[in-house]
Design a protein around this motif. Structure first.
Motif, PDB file in Angstrom:
ATOM      1  N   ILE A 245      -5.231   5.329  -2.349  1.00 16.36           N
ATOM      2  CA  ILE A 245      -3.855   5.562  -1.910  1.00 16.36           C
ATOM      3  C   ILE A 245      -2.901   5.263  -3.060  1.00 16.36           C
ATOM      4  O   ILE A 245      -3.234   4.518  -3.979  1.00 16.36           O
ATOM      5  N   THR A 246      -1.728   5.860  -2.987  1.00 14.29           N
ATOM      6  CA  THR A 246      -0.809   5.792  -4.124  1.00 14.29           C
ATOM      7  C   THR A 246      -0.064   4.458  -4.188  1.00 14.29           C
ATOM      8  O   THR A 246      -0.060   3.679  -3.227  1.00 14.29           O
ATOM      9  N   ASP A 247       0.553   4.253  -5.325  1.00 15.78           N
ATOM     10  CA  ASP A 247       1.374   3.065  -5.545  1.00 15.78           C
ATOM     11  C   ASP A 247       2.475   2.985  -4.477  1.00 15.78           C
ATOM     12  O   ASP A 247       2.736   1.934  -3.912  1.00 15.78           O
ATOM     13  N   PHE A 248       3.068   4.134  -4.177  1.00 17.32           N
ATOM     14  CA  PHE A 248       4.096   4.190  -3.134  1.00 17.32           C
ATOM     15  C   PHE A 248       3.526   3.713  -1.800  1.00 17.32           C
ATOM     16  O   PHE A 248       4.114   2.892  -1.108  1.00 17.32           O
ATOM     17  N   ALA A 249       2.335   4.217  -1.456  1.00 19.91           N
ATOM     18  CA  ALA A 249       1.719   3.874  -0.171  1.00 19.91           C
ATOM     19  C   ALA A 249       1.414   2.384  -0.076  1.00 19.91           C
ATOM     20  O   ALA A 249       1.715   1.748   0.937  1.00 19.91           O
ATOM     21  N   GLN A 250       0.846   1.818  -1.131  1.00 24.53           N
ATOM     22  CA  GLN A 250       0.509   0.384  -1.059  1.00 24.53           C
ATOM     23  C   GLN A 250       1.784  -0.449  -0.940  1.00 24.53           C
ATOM     24  O   GLN A 250       1.789  -1.470  -0.243  1.00 24.53           O
ATOM     25  N   GLY A 251       2.856   0.006  -1.586  1.00 23.39           N
ATOM     26  CA  GLY A 251       4.128  -0.716  -1.495  1.00 23.39           C
ATOM     27  C   GLY A 251       4.703  -0.677  -0.089  1.00 23.39           C
ATOM     28  O   GLY A 251       5.230  -1.664   0.413  1.00 23.39           O
ATOM     29  N   GLU A 252       4.572   0.473   0.549  1.00 25.24           N
ATOM     30  CA  GLU A 252       5.060   0.611   1.926  1.00 25.24           C
ATOM     31  C   GLU A 252       4.233  -0.232   2.891  1.00 25.24           C
ATOM     32  O   GLU A 252       4.768  -0.817   3.824  1.00 25.24           O
ATOM     33  N   LEU A 253       2.922  -0.255   2.670  1.00 24.93           N
ATOM     34  CA  LEU A 253       2.041  -0.998   3.578  1.00 24.93           C
ATOM     35  C   LEU A 253       2.216  -2.505   3.430  1.00 24.93           C
ATOM     36  O   LEU A 253       2.112  -3.249   4.382  1.00 24.93           O
ATOM     37  N   GLY A 254       2.453  -2.962   2.208  1.00 25.81           N
ATOM     38  CA  GLY A 254       2.518  -4.404   1.980  1.00 25.81           C
ATOM     39  C   GLY A 254       1.113  -4.992   1.900  1.00 25.81           C
ATOM     40  O   GLY A 254       0.135  -4.259   1.685  1.00 25.81           O
ATOM     41  N   ASP A 255       1.017  -6.298   2.100  1.00 29.60           N
ATOM     42  CA  ASP A 255      -0.250  -7.040   1.931  1.00 29.60           C
ATOM     43  C   ASP A 255      -1.420  -6.389   2.670  1.00 29.60           C
ATOM     44  O   ASP A 255      -1.496  -6.484   3.900  1.00 29.60           O
ATOM     45  N   ILE A 256      -2.332  -5.815   1.928  1.00 32.49           N
ATOM     46  CA  ILE A 256      -3.498  -5.169   2.558  1.00 32.49           C
ATOM     47  C   ILE A 256      -4.577  -6.221   2.830  1.00 32.49           C
ATOM     48  O   ILE A 256      -4.928  -7.018   1.957  1.00 32.49           O
ATOM     49  N   VAL A 257      -5.060  -6.225   4.056  1.00 32.44           N
ATOM     50  CA  VAL A 257      -6.001  -7.252   4.499  1.00 32.44           C
ATOM     51  C   VAL A 257      -7.436  -6.736   4.505  1.00 32.44           C
ATOM     52  O   VAL A 257      -8.363  -7.443   4.172  1.00 32.44           O
ATOM     53  N   PHE A 258      -7.625  -5.521   4.903  1.00 32.48           N
ATOM     54  CA  PHE A 258      -8.931  -4.896   4.719  1.00 32.48           C
ATOM     55  C   PHE A 258      -8.860  -3.380   4.820  1.00 32.48           C
ATOM     56  O   PHE A 258      -7.886  -2.821   5.331  1.00 32.48           O
ATOM     57  N   VAL A 259      -9.916  -2.762   4.274  1.00 27.99           N
ATOM     58  CA  VAL A 259     -10.037  -1.306   4.306  1.00 27.99           C
ATOM     59  C   VAL A 259     -11.372  -0.995   4.967  1.00 27.99           C
ATOM     60  O   VAL A 259     -12.386  -1.606   4.631  1.00 27.99           O
ATOM     61  N   GLU A 260     -11.356  -0.098   5.924  1.00 30.34           N
ATOM     62  CA  GLU A 260     -12.595   0.272   6.609  1.00 30.34           C
ATOM     63  C   GLU A 260     -12.837   1.761   6.460  1.00 30.34           C
ATOM     64  O   GLU A 260     -11.892   2.550   6.531  1.00 30.34           O
ATOM     65  N   ALA A 261     -14.124   2.105   6.254  1.00 34.04           N
ATOM     66  CA  ALA A 261     -14.490   3.524   6.209  1.00 34.04           C
ATOM     67  C   ALA A 261     -15.804   3.671   6.960  1.00 34.04           C
ATOM     68  O   ALA A 261     -16.891   3.534   6.387  1.00 34.04           O
ATOM     69  N   GLU A 262     -15.685   3.891   8.245  1.00 31.08           N
ATOM     70  CA  GLU A 262     -16.891   4.027   9.071  1.00 31.08           C
ATOM     71  C   GLU A 262     -17.563   5.376   8.862  1.00 31.08           C
ATOM     72  O   GLU A 262     -18.598   5.654   9.442  1.00 31.08           O
ATOM     73  N   THR A 263     -16.942   6.194   8.035  1.00 29.81           N
ATOM     74  CA  THR A 263     -17.474   7.543   7.800  1.00 29.81           C
ATOM     75  C   THR A 263     -18.444   7.596   6.624  1.00 29.81           C
ATOM     76  O   THR A 263     -18.907   8.685   6.271  1.00 29.81           O
TER      77      THR A 263
ATOM     78  N   ASN B  49     -15.470   1.421  -1.769  1.00 27.80           N
ATOM     79  CA  ASN B  49     -15.400   0.491  -2.900  1.00 27.80           C
ATOM     80  C   ASN B  49     -15.864  -0.904  -2.468  1.00 27.80           C
ATOM     81  O   ASN B  49     -15.205  -1.558  -1.670  1.00 27.80           O
ATOM     82  N   PRO B  50     -17.008  -1.366  -2.966  1.00 31.64           N
ATOM     83  CA  PRO B  50     -17.564  -2.645  -2.498  1.00 31.64           C
ATOM     84  C   PRO B  50     -16.669  -3.851  -2.831  1.00 31.64           C
ATOM     85  O   PRO B  50     -16.710  -4.863  -2.142  1.00 31.64           O
ATOM     86  N   GLU B  51     -15.865  -3.714  -3.871  1.00 30.39           N
ATOM     87  CA  GLU B  51     -14.978  -4.820  -4.269  1.00 30.39           C
ATOM     88  C   GLU B  51     -13.929  -5.126  -3.197  1.00 30.39           C
ATOM     89  O   GLU B  51     -13.396  -6.236  -3.134  1.00 30.39           O
ATOM     90  N   LEU B  52     -13.629  -4.126  -2.361  1.00 36.28           N
ATOM     91  CA  LEU B  52     -12.552  -4.311  -1.394  1.00 36.28           C
ATOM     92  C   LEU B  52     -12.946  -5.254  -0.252  1.00 36.28           C
ATOM     93  O   LEU B  52     -12.095  -5.789   0.439  1.00 36.28           O
ATOM     94  N   GLU B  53     -14.261  -5.454  -0.077  1.00 33.92           N
ATOM     95  CA  GLU B  53     -14.727  -6.355   0.974  1.00 33.92           C
ATOM     96  C   GLU B  53     -14.120  -7.755   0.788  1.00 33.92           C
ATOM     97  O   GLU B  53     -13.567  -8.330   1.725  1.00 33.92           O
ATOM     98  N   ASP B  54     -14.207  -8.269  -0.424  1.00 35.48           N
ATOM     99  CA  ASP B  54     -13.689  -9.616  -0.673  1.00 35.48           C
ATOM    100  C   ASP B  54     -12.288  -9.632  -1.260  1.00 35.48           C
ATOM    101  O   ASP B  54     -11.577 -10.618  -1.133  1.00 35.48           O
ATOM    102  N   THR B  55     -11.899  -8.551  -1.917  1.00 34.15           N
ATOM    103  CA  THR B  55     -10.580  -8.550  -2.561  1.00 34.15           C
ATOM    104  C   THR B  55      -9.809  -7.265  -2.229  1.00 34.15           C
ATOM    105  O   THR B  55      -9.575  -6.431  -3.104  1.00 34.15           O
TER     106      THR B  55
END
Lengths: 362, 127
Positions: free
Chosen positions: B28-46, B81-87
């Protein structure tokens, strides 16, 4: 509708505050990240601009009688210089607002109310004033800062001769602070991190704010927005008016029995109906729950049992930065009152497992 | 606002970078992450599934809000992205590099041409 601004609006913007509309005010949601600000308050010290809150003076010979009548708590136990958390029952078993009552001296009290409810509370309290109390709405003249966190005392002590160490929890004093006279310094707050709330006149706010920031530099002080204010209060299981309590929830259901005092000398609005609820028990109760599955409960999500029956709704939810887990509160029925009871949060079609736990969460 | 020139963009604020062998990276873009704020987790069940362009491949949960994530192109979702699990905060800190979300084996690489380039995406943000 005109959106009001506090006197620190420009400074918030200069500090990179992401501004949002809240309760008719333009307020900072966050300056850096909610997590960083949250942890600053838990571990060091943060400053919140809470100037949007409302302040009503209640004075005169009927002041005590009026406050005793409109609030659920018992103000007769207060000593001068003591504050009390309370709520305003609405005459129909619900809650007009939750508030703080400051007892200055007989015939002089200050009520501090939620920004979103200033007009509603003002009308309501006036409508109940058959006691001849003199009411004064100073919401537009008084500003407020909350300096919260374990280092708050060390920071503020640099700015005043007032003996802050000896202000007990939920007590306050008025004194000279940052070279401004007659500042109210109160050992209160809504974060569970300890600290003080400071009330001053609008014209002194900038001077006081700058002094606090400067005095806090060595302690890692930073401004904190509404985002962290919400996550901090929720970690403590504190109610937010409009989410967890409102005109349709009773103080007994909301777990506010501890501020609802049924003493003989405390006659207040809805006393009999609330007493009946306390004796008979209520059919639903506000409870805290912690996520077992990964997920963040959010306001409005359904709470369901093992069989998928809806048993309540989430009133507040967030990620707890201390627990690194989703936490929330919601009204549930009797079978779910016990700590450890399993339930599910329906999040966007998915059922996520959670369990009832006793608040505070941290 | 950081909008790298070498990427393609969707109106839902995802970016895609075409790598080798028909593989692409999506985030996701820089704009999107700024709008979302603190991201806690990302899930991709697909992951391990074929997902069509415009369909949701997962969700991103931030402290204040939750949002669906949409496929910029059709293809097999190879990994999250496996790094997103912890960070998960990597998405906030470095949305175009360390904060990438999924790898996709594209089924029709020509779909990339229909996406916005940096110039058009910037214009959309400004309007």
């Amino acid at each position: 509708m005109i959106v009001k601004k506090t006197l620190l609006n420009d400074i918030h913007r200069q500090n990179g505050g992401k501004m949002v509309d809240f309760a008719g005010f333009e307020m900072p949601l966050q300056f850096t990240t909610i997590k960083e600000e949250h942890m600053t308050v838990r571990q060091k010290v943060g400053v919140f601009d809470v100037s949007h809150m409302g302040e009503f003076w209640v004075k005169g010979s009927g002041a005590a009688e009026l406050i005793q009548f409109v609030t659920t708590n018992d103000i007769s136990v207060l000593k001068p210089g003591q504050a009390q958390y309370s709520c305003l029952p609405n005459g129909r078993g619900g809650i007009v607002d939750d508030l703080l009552v400051y007892f200055f001296e007989p015939e002089k009290y200050l009520l501090v109310v939620n920004a979103a409810n200033i007009d509603k509370d003002w009308k309501w309290i006036n409508s109940q004033n058959t006691f001849g109390a003199v009411l004064e709405n100073s919401s537009d003249n008084i500003s407020q800062l909350a300096i919260q966190g374990p280092k708050a005392l060390s920071v503020l002590k640099k700015l005043t001769d007032v003996d802050l160490e000896n202000i007990k929890y939920y007590y306050f004093t008025a004194g000279s602070f940052a070279e401004v006279d007659n500042v109210i310094i109160s050992a209160t707050g809504y974060t569970g991190a300890g600290g003080f709330e400071i009330y001053c006149y609008n014209e002194d706010l900038l001077k006081i704010y700058s002094a606090v920031i400067k005095a806090g530099e060595d302690f890692g002080i930073s401004p904190v927005g509404l985002g962290a204010r919400d996550s901090l209060r929720l970690e403590m299981g504190y109610c937010l008016y409009g989410n967890d309590i409102d005109d349709t929830t009773s103080p007994i259901e909301a777990g506010l029995g501890w501020i609802t005092k049924f003493n003989d000398h405390n006659d207040f609005i809805d006393k009999s109906v609330l007493l009946a609820q306390k004796k008979a028990g209520v059919t639903r109760c506000l409870k805290g729950f912690k996520m077992i599955d990964r997920g963040i409960p959010r306001h409005g999500y359904e709470l369901v049992d093992n069989d998928g029956n809806v048993i309540g709704r989430v009133t507040s939810g967030t990620q707890s930065f201390m627990l690194n887990k989703g936490i929330g509160m919601g009204y549930v029925n009797k079978e779910f009152y016990a700590t450890g009871t399993e339930l599910f949060v329906k999040a966007r079609g998915k059922l996520l497992k959670a369990e009832i736990i006793k608040t505070p969460f941290v | 606002m950081n909008v790298p020139e070498n990427l393609k963009y969707t109106k839902d604020h995802e970016w895609i970078r075409v790598e080798e062998d028909g593989i692409a990276t999506v985030g996701i873009t820089d704009f999107a992450q700024g709008e979302l704020g603190d991201i806690v987790f990302v899930e991709a069940e697909t992951v391990d599934n074929m997902v069509f362009v415009g369909e949701s491949f997962g969700t991103v949960e931030a402290v204040k809000t939750v949002s669906d994530l949409f496929m910029p192109v059709s293809g097999d979702v190879l990994e999250l992205n496996p790094e997103l699990e912890d960070t998960p905060e990597l998405v906030n800190q470095d949305p175009y590099e360390k904060g990438w979300m999924i790898k996709v084996k594209m089924s029709d690489p020509s779909e990339v041409d229909k996406l916005m380039d940096a110039e058009s995406y910037k214009k959309m943000l400004e309007s």
